[in-house]
Design a protein around this motif. Structure first.
Motif, short mmCIF file in Angstrom:
data_model
loop_
_atom_site.label_atom_id
_atom_site.label_comp_id
_atom_site.label_asym_id
_atom_site.label_seq_id
_atom_site.Cartn_x
_atom_site.Cartn_y
_atom_site.Cartn_z
N ASP A 1 16.06 -1.26 -18.57
CA ASP A 1 17.38 -1.39 -18.17
C ASP A 1 17.52 -1.60 -16.61
OD1 ASP A 1 18.25 -1.12 -20.76
OD2 ASP A 1 19.28 0.77 -20.50
N ALA A 2 16.58 -0.81 -16.00
CA ALA A 2 16.58 -1.06 -14.45
C ALA A 2 15.68 -2.20 -14.00
CB ALA A 2 16.34 0.26 -13.79
N ARG A 3 15.05 -2.78 -14.95
CA ARG A 3 14.12 -3.93 -15.11
C ARG A 3 12.93 -3.44 -13.80
NH1 ARG A 3 15.60 -8.30 -12.30
NH2 ARG A 3 14.08 -9.57 -13.45
N LEU A 4 12.48 -2.21 -13.97
CA LEU A 4 11.39 -1.59 -13.18
C LEU A 4 10.15 -2.43 -13.31
CD1 LEU A 4 12.22 2.02 -13.28
CD2 LEU A 4 12.97 0.31 -11.64
N TYR A 5 10.04 -3.44 -14.40
CA TYR A 5 8.80 -3.90 -14.65
C TYR A 5 8.60 -5.16 -13.90
CZ TYR A 5 12.23 -6.56 -17.33
OH TYR A 5 13.38 -7.33 -17.67
N ARG A 6 9.79 -5.50 -13.23
CA ARG A 6 9.91 -7.23 -12.75
C ARG A 6 8.78 -7.55 -11.41
NH1 ARG A 6 13.97 -4.23 -10.16
NH2 ARG A 6 14.11 -4.34 -7.60
N PRO B 1 12.69 -9.48 -5.94
CA PRO B 1 11.66 -9.35 -7.09
C PRO B 1 10.79 -8.17 -6.90
CG PRO B 1 11.69 -11.70 -6.16
CD PRO B 1 12.54 -10.46 -5.17
N ALA B 2 10.54 -8.00 -5.65
CA ALA B 2 9.72 -6.52 -5.31
C ALA B 2 10.62 -5.23 -5.65
CB ALA B 2 8.93 -6.70 -3.93
N LEU B 3 9.90 -4.28 -6.01
CA LEU B 3 10.42 -3.01 -6.12
C LEU B 3 10.45 -2.24 -4.73
CD1 LEU B 3 9.02 -1.54 -9.46
CD2 LEU B 3 10.92 -2.76 -9.25
N ILE B 4 11.84 -1.94 -4.40
CA ILE B 4 11.93 -0.97 -3.27
C ILE B 4 11.29 0.41 -3.45
CG2 ILE B 4 13.98 -2.35 -2.55
CD1 ILE B 4 15.76 0.24 -3.39
N GLY B 5 11.17 1.16 -2.34
CA GLY B 5 10.69 2.54 -2.58
C GLY B 5 11.13 3.46 -3.66
N GLU B 6 12.34 3.52 -3.81
CA GLU B 6 13.20 4.23 -4.82
C GLU B 6 12.81 3.77 -6.09
OE1 GLU B 6 17.42 5.76 -6.10
OE2 GLU B 6 17.25 4.92 -4.29
N GLU B 7 12.61 2.54 -6.27
CA GLU B 7 12.48 2.08 -7.64
C GLU B 7 10.96 2.47 -7.98
OE1 GLU B 7 15.14 -1.82 -8.40
OE2 GLU B 7 13.84 -1.95 -6.70
N GLN B 8 10.11 2.21 -6.89
CA GLN B 8 8.57 2.40 -7.08
C GLN B 8 8.49 3.86 -7.59
OE1 GLN B 8 6.75 1.60 -3.51
NE2 GLN B 8 6.73 -0.79 -3.80
N MET C 1 0.94 -1.18 -0.03
CA MET C 1 -0.01 0.10 -0.02
C MET C 1 1.07 1.41 -0.10
SD MET C 1 -3.30 -0.71 -0.01
CE MET C 1 -3.83 0.61 0.29
N GLY C 2 1.93 1.18 0.70
CA GLY C 2 2.86 2.23 0.85
C GLY C 2 3.54 2.75 -0.55
N GLY C 3 3.70 1.67 -1.31
CA GLY C 3 4.21 2.02 -2.64
C GLY C 3 3.18 2.67 -3.60
N GLN C 4 1.77 2.15 -3.49
CA GLN C 4 1.00 2.52 -4.31
C GLN C 4 0.81 4.20 -3.86
OE1 GLN C 4 -2.59 0.23 -3.36
NE2 GLN C 4 -1.70 -1.45 -4.85
N ARG C 5 0.89 4.61 -2.44
CA ARG C 5 0.58 5.99 -2.22
C ARG C 5 1.80 6.91 -2.87
NH1 ARG C 5 -0.99 3.71 2.75
NH2 ARG C 5 1.19 4.16 3.51
N ARG C 6 2.90 6.17 -2.82
CA ARG C 6 4.22 6.90 -3.39
C ARG C 6 4.12 7.03 -4.71
NH1 ARG C 6 9.16 6.41 -0.89
NH2 ARG C 6 8.57 4.50 0.16
N SER C 7 3.49 6.00 -5.34
CA SER C 7 3.45 6.33 -6.82
C SER C 7 2.49 7.26 -7.27
CB SER C 7 2.94 4.80 -7.49
OG SER C 7 4.21 3.89 -7.35
N LYS C 8 1.32 7.49 -6.59
CA LYS C 8 0.30 8.57 -6.92
C LYS C 8 0.70 9.78 -6.43
CE LYS C 8 -3.68 5.43 -6.02
NZ LYS C 8 -4.72 5.05 -5.25
N ALA C 9 1.56 10.07 -5.77
CA ALA C 9 2.18 11.29 -5.59
C ALA C 9 3.03 11.76 -6.53
CB ALA C 9 2.92 11.33 -4.06
#
Length: 263
Positions: free
Chosen positions: A72-77, A36-43, A1-9
């Motif tokens: 290249d940063a595999r942000l889709y993973r 496998p999961a993105l960390i906050g900076e990657e999100q 959930m925290g990642g979703q809030r960060r992305s929306k901002a």
């Protein structure tokens, strides 16, 4: 959930121009986490890049830069196993088209820097389109993006501001295929290309004028087919040009049958 809030901002952030958006993209061309999961900076980076991809129609090169970062940063993973699947499922985009955008963005950015005296600014953004920049890719592949930008500027200098993809394709095709990039040699090749093109055009005009004097019917027929437009179409899309010619031929055959065949 925290990642979703960060992305929306991040997505809500507004930029004055697509150039500002592209400049603000993270310089992230390799993964910063092996999980496998993105960390906050990657999100944050993914949300920022996806906001740039959404500008595709207005700023294709910003979208291309963003896609390269995602790849290249595999942000889709976190959501997709492959970049191919990400492109298709997230954007309805084939991998080949994504790769095309990725190959063109450095050229567009180099052009903008050159036009703005070394700084990337909105100058010239509206003058660039995907078709034009794509024709400069062979020059960038042979040398680099700055060389491709030099080719574009030289074409503008020699031929004027009316630069089409077909014109760029012809100019790039006249360049040497290998060796070191020498501005003087490249400029001479481009000038020679346009001199020959002008001579060919003048010869074609003279031929049409002679035809008009000698045979008015032939002259009228020559005007009925937009030869220069058809050549430009064929340079971009041979299949569409062939379809157009076939359509015209069918119309002519029908007219001949209707008007000239005795009942």
């Amino acid at each position: 959930m925290g990642g979703q809030r960060r992305s929306k901002a991040v997505e809500r952030k507004r930029f004055a121009s697509a150039v500002d958006m592209a400049q603000a993209l993270p310089h992230l061309f390799k993964p910063i986490s092996s999980s496998p999961a993105l960390i906050g900076e990657e999100q944050d980076s993914l949300a920022q890049c996806e906001a740039a991809v959404e500008t595709l129609k207005g700023a294709f090169w910003a979208a291309g830069k963003a896609l390269q970062i995602i790849r290249d940063a595999r942000l889709y993973r976190e959501t997709h196993k492959t970049f191919d699947a990400y492109c298709y499922e997230r954007w309805g985009m084939e991998r080949a088209y994504a790769d095309k955008l990725i190959r063109t963005w450095p050229i567009a950015e180099a052009l903008l820097k050159k036009q703005a005296g070394g700084e990337v600014t909105p100058i010239g953004v509206k003058k660039l389109n995907q078709a034009q920049v794509w024709e400069l890719v062979p020059a960038a592949d042979s040398w680099d993006a700055d060389a491709a930008a030099f080719v574009y500027d030289t074409v503008v200098e020699v031929n004027g501001a009316d630069v089409t993809a077909a014109i760029l394709k012809g100019a790039v095709g006249a360049l040497p295929k290998n060796g070191e990039f020498e501005e003087e040699t490249v400029a001479d090749r481009i000038r020679d290309y346009f001199a020959k093109l002008k001579q060919k055009t003048q010869s074609s005009v003279s031929q049409r004028e002679r035809t008009a004097d000698e045979d008015p019917i032939a002259a009228r027929a020559a005007k009925a087919v937009q030869v220069q437009w058809l050549r430009r179409l064929a340079a971009k899309d041979q299949e569409s040009a062939a379809a157009y010619i076939n359509h015209i031929q069918r119309q002519l055959d029908e007219l001949k049958k209707e008007l000239l065949t005795s009942s």
